[in-house]
Design a protein around this motif. Sequence first.
Motif, PDB file in Angstrom:
ATOM      1  N   LEU A   5       0.832  -1.206   0.000  1.00 55.99           N
ATOM      2  CA  LEU A   5       0.000   0.000   0.000  1.00 55.99           C
ATOM      3  C   LEU A   5       0.864   1.254   0.000  1.00 55.99           C
ATOM      4  O   LEU A   5       0.559   2.226  -0.698  1.00 55.99           O
ATOM      5  N   LEU A   6       1.928   1.234   0.792  1.00 58.62           N
ATOM      6  CA  LEU A   6       2.836   2.384   0.809  1.00 58.62           C
ATOM      7  C   LEU A   6       3.405   2.623  -0.593  1.00 58.62           C
ATOM      8  O   LEU A   6       3.492   3.760  -1.057  1.00 58.62           O
ATOM      9  N   TYR A   9       0.670   4.219  -2.801  1.00 59.70           N
ATOM     10  CA  TYR A   9       0.375   5.614  -2.500  1.00 59.70           C
ATOM     11  C   TYR A   9       1.550   6.518  -2.849  1.00 59.70           C
ATOM     12  O   TYR A   9       1.356   7.667  -3.258  1.00 59.70           O
ATOM     13  N   ARG A  10       2.766   6.019  -2.698  1.00 63.48           N
ATOM     14  CA  ARG A  10       3.919   6.808  -3.128  1.00 63.48           C
ATOM     15  C   ARG A  10       3.906   7.007  -4.638  1.00 63.48           C
ATOM     16  O   ARG A  10       4.322   8.053  -5.144  1.00 63.48           O
ATOM     17  N   PHE A  12       1.417   7.505  -6.466  1.00 68.58           N
ATOM     18  CA  PHE A  12       0.520   8.626  -6.775  1.00 68.58           C
ATOM     19  C   PHE A  12       1.279   9.949  -6.796  1.00 68.58           C
ATOM     20  O   PHE A  12       0.951  10.854  -7.560  1.00 68.58           O
ATOM     21  N   LYS A 194      -3.246  13.582  -9.696  1.00 65.88           N
ATOM     22  CA  LYS A 194      -2.179  14.213  -8.930  1.00 65.88           C
ATOM     23  C   LYS A 194      -2.215  15.730  -9.086  1.00 65.88           C
ATOM     24  O   LYS A 194      -2.068  16.468  -8.109  1.00 65.88           O
TER      25      LYS A 194
END
Length: 252
Positions: A5-6, A9-10, A12, A194
């Motif tokens: 998940l990290l 999200y990074r 993005f 973004k």
Amino acid sequence: MDKELLKAYRLFLKDSIRKVVDFSLTDQNRGITPPPIEKPYSGEALRIDLPRRERLREIGRIDLAAAIGQRESRRTYVRKPLSLEELSFLLWATQGIKEKLDPGHALRTVPSAGCRHALETYLVILNVSGMEQGIYRYLPLEHQLIFEFTEENLERKIVRAALDQPYPGEAAVTFIWTAIPYRMEWRYGLAAHKVIAIEAGHVCQNLYLACEAIGAGTCAIGAYDQSGMDKLLRIDGEEEFTIYLASVGRKG
């Protein structure tokens, strides 16, 4: 923490997606008419004229270095009203239109990728001189406010939607910015999201500096109940949804 998940999200935050999007398939490149500059409204809606920027010669005069140096998040407010002229200045500073280019594009006081400007500005007005408490929306093309509706216990409801942070209920006005993502998706497809988030940052920083110019304080709020805030504004939460908000009031 979930490492996958990290990683997602990074991603993005990066611009890697631009390498895989086929921009020839975006609605812009397919010749589809762009969405309108501002959200439509009923011709019967109550609209309030705002003082024009050129009439506000005594409002917003401050040295830029001083405004930047004094800028900080202010969560405590004196319960004194803002004037309609001051509110007009804040709206102009954050989403004012400088030039309409065509039905789908306009130059504003803040930058936006591809001149798309995916945000709408709602106001929870609690203490502005001459204004009924309620929820309003800014019409940048007309430089007017449209009265959306009022709610009982509005102070309590905005606090609840802000996860019980008290200052929106004590502010003179809370700015709530919503995103209409298709405005940006029309041009950028999956690369749109973004830059919508970046746009929100541009707008809120202008609000901080404009508040310093009128002797007011603001506090940006990024933590809120998404469904609760969308419900408060009576928006669908899909084609339009809350992305950011900021309370504004006299410095305490």
